[in-house]
Design an enzyme around this catalytic site. Structure first.
Site, PDB file in Angstrom:
ATOM      1  N   ASP A  79       0.859  -1.181   0.000  1.00 37.16           N
ATOM      2  CA  ASP A  79       0.000   0.000   0.000  1.00 37.16           C
ATOM      3  C   ASP A  79       0.893   1.229   0.000  1.00 37.16           C
ATOM      4  OD1 ASP A  79       0.050   1.114   3.037  1.00 37.16           O
ATOM      5  OD2 ASP A  79      -0.049  -1.078   3.098  1.00 37.16           O
ATOM      6  N   ASP A 168      -9.905   3.160   5.536  1.00 34.24           N
ATOM      7  CA  ASP A 168      -8.803   3.100   6.503  1.00 34.24           C
ATOM      8  C   ASP A 168      -9.257   3.843   7.748  1.00 34.24           C
ATOM      9  OD1 ASP A 168      -6.512   3.424   8.008  1.00 34.24           O
ATOM     10  OD2 ASP A 168      -5.296   4.291   6.411  1.00 34.24           O
ATOM     11  N   GLU A 170      -8.553   4.059  11.785  1.00 35.58           N
ATOM     12  CA  GLU A 170      -7.541   3.672  12.764  1.00 35.58           C
ATOM     13  C   GLU A 170      -7.287   4.818  13.725  1.00 35.58           C
ATOM     14  OE1 GLU A 170      -3.410   4.141  11.362  1.00 35.58           O
ATOM     15  OE2 GLU A 170      -4.227   3.973   9.324  1.00 35.58           O
TER      16      GLU A 170
END
Length: 280
Positions: A79, A168, A170
């Site tokens: 990534d 994403d 987090e």
């Protein structure tokens, strides 16, 4: 007052031990408080977050770059974000990398300046690729960020080479770990994002997270495991325990210091299964 020297000496030893115990207790409590109130990564400016940006800051994970787990059937991937700039896709391909995820957006105000080179470059070299969105749940709604993501590179097409988009979500690298949201508000935000993404693309978004963050910020909610593939982040020799609702992981980010670009990942299956995920 007891003037017996023996008793006095014994009393002093007891008090000294009690003082040492109190000091150790205070030290441990202070350390725990510091860990829970982790400070933001002041080296990052808004828009500069990337997959795992908050992990080292909040969990202290460090990878020695030597971890290369071998499972029965996996596909190697990477990534990337604007931090990697123009990527040498040929070298990655030659090293065995077969898929890539590229950061497209963050919040509703940032686009990756290197997105075209990274997204098209990985595709042109032969990789299966997809895009990811770095969530900022405290800034705007899930629907607003999903729409921004789809409108700026996060879409999907049934060409056999495009993976579903990734949320994403987090540790917040800019401030409060859970972005100032309660656990129930966070769950609703994620539902808003994933529902909007599916309505726009027909695909269920992949969710990238850590088990610790998910437990802390969603209350270990188990309602996404039946629909959204899991991308677990853990820099170790195994993925470890998974968040509630998921019986297995689809992707695993196992190091942040791998060859060429840093972040390396494993798809949990053979190449034909990765192609099936791309095809929907």
């Amino acid at each position: 007052m007891n003037s017996n020297p023996t008793h006095t000496s014994r009393r002093r030893r007891v008090l000294a031990a009690a003082g040492l115990s109190a000091s150790l207790t205070a030290l441990l409590l202070g350390a725990a408080g510091t860990a829970q109130a982790a400070s933001p990564d002041n080296s990052l400016k808004p828009g500069e977050a990337y997959m795992g940006a908050g992990i080292a800051k909040h969990l202290g994970w460090k990878s020695d770059g030597k971890t290369d787990p071998t499972l029965s059937a996996t596909v190697e991937g990477v990534d990337v974000s604007g931090h990697q700039g123009n990527v040498n896709w040929q070298s990655l391909w030659n090293s065995g990398v077969k898929f890539a995820y590229v950061k497209a957006t963050e919040g509703t105000g940032y686009q990756n300046n290197y997105f075209t080179q990274q997204y098209n470059g990985s595709y042109n070299i032969g990789m299966i690729r997809g895009a990811y969105h770095f969530a900022l749940p405290g800034n705007s709604s899930g629907a607003a960020q999903a729409n921004y993501f789809v409108d700026h590179g996060g879409g999907w097409s049934k060409d056999g080479k495009t993976l579903p988009g990734v949320l994403d979500i987090e540790y917040n690298p800019y401030g409060a770990t859970c972005f100032g949201l309660s656990q129930s508000s966070m769950v609703n935000w994620i539902k808003d994002f994933t529902a909007t993404y599916k309505a726009r693309t027909g695909r269920d978004a992949v969710i990238y997270t850590t088990t610790d963050w998910w437990s802390q910020c969603t209350g270990n909610n188990g309602s996404f495991g039946g629909s959204n593939p899991l991308w677990i982040a853990r820099y170790a020799s195994s993925p470890g325990g998974l968040p509630a609702g998921w019986g297995f992981h689809t992707f695993w980010q196992y190091t942040s210091t791998g060859p060429i670009v840093g972040d390396h990942n494993k798809f949990n299956g053979a190449m034909d299964r990765l192609q099936a995920l791309a095809n929907g």
